[in-house]
Design an enzyme around this catalytic site. Sequence first.
Site: not given
Length: 381
Positions: A23, A25, A198, A275-279
């Site tokens: 999610y 992107d 993840y 995780r990921g860049e947005d969170s």
Amino acid sequence: MPSSTAHSAPQRWDIFCTVVDNYGDIGVCWRLARQLVAEHGVAARLWVDDLGAFARICPEIDPERDSQSAAGVDVRHWSQPFPAPDDPADVVIEAFACELPEAYVAAMARRQPAPRWINLEYLSAEPWVADCHGLPSPHPRLPLTKHFFIPGFDENSAGLLRERDLLARHAGFDAPAWWAQHGGAPACGSLAISLFAYENNAVAALLNAWRSESRPVRCLVTDSRVLNSVSAAAGTTLVPGDVRRDGALDLRILPFMRQEAYDDLLAACDLNFVRGEDSLVRAIWAGKPFVWHIYPQDDAAHRVKLDAFLDRYCAGLSIPANDALRTFWHGWNAETLTADQWRAFAGHLPEIVAHTRNFRDRLAQLPDLAKTLADFCADPV
Ligand SMILES: Cc1cn([C@H]2C[C@H](O)[C@@H](COP(=O)(O)OP(=O)(O)O[C@H]3O[C@@H](C)[C@H](O)[C@@H](O)[C@H]3O)O2)c(=O)[nH]c1=O
């Protein structure tokens, strides 16, 4: 100031987003589009190839509709073949190097003046960002120039997404009301933890450590890939709504929530696994200690990215807190975490709490990503 006035038509922006996986992107593009409309007065059209993923973070989106409006953003299904382009926008954002439809690029080349064309890159804390952010890339054949915009952590980058009222919303967050709606307040003296990640084999060690904590631990697991690991560690398939109490640990599985609600979860907890860049960016703005499970890459490039971020985040921590934090983050990402590593990290949480707040406050002095973009694109090429 909005980019438009009462007398001129609003600037038109087209944002193109392909959902590569998960999610992140669409999460970034959706926030950016909403903020550009709300704070910069632009007319934003968001082209998304996977409306199903979009609907998960914004339930108003109907995956069956090719064209719809949400939060003032004109949302379009980016289908194949791409519909014949009408008038290309004043500003065109290609998110995360997704390839624009050929016919659209040809129409951009015919437009006078040529649109601003931005390649919005992935976030990075690495030093090379300063050399690459803002670089022009002339098209090899057409009279168009694309500029690289790289989100990052200093004034030599595009900055971070941050809505104008975000910190005020966090400051005014009504934690008791939130907990009343989410299973009741944790026991007095509890550590409240959100877990978004993840799949991670270290979950078992972490849950074990929390079971034997000296204080109660309320862990809220998001309905995400990490739930597979939590289920494996629990020896049973857990689903949203499930509650498991074992020793000091009170484990609760949450349903997947709309994007705005995820911010509230971060505000409610004392420690956030993201995780990921947005969170990651949202955890920073929440101003609470956090642990980043970075998106793993085959060539271990993510380790370099993780360490570049740690260098910035940990600057100013005492040596013992710095060591404990780095060891814990590395153990989580390498899936080799131990109970001792948790205890060392948890022992430094009071210092890390104050440090994270300062880190957040320093970053909040920088212009945010939407503003950096809007300023750069205010004038025609
Ligand atoms: C847990 C949860 C998250 N979210 C949102 C918050 C974020 O906008 C989004 C999650 O995005 P991220 O944290 O970036 O993690 P991600 O793993 O979903 O996205 C990733 O995609 C890869 C292609 C990139 O390489 C990664 O860097 C990253 O962007 O989901 C909800 O809306 N509801 C929820 O319940």
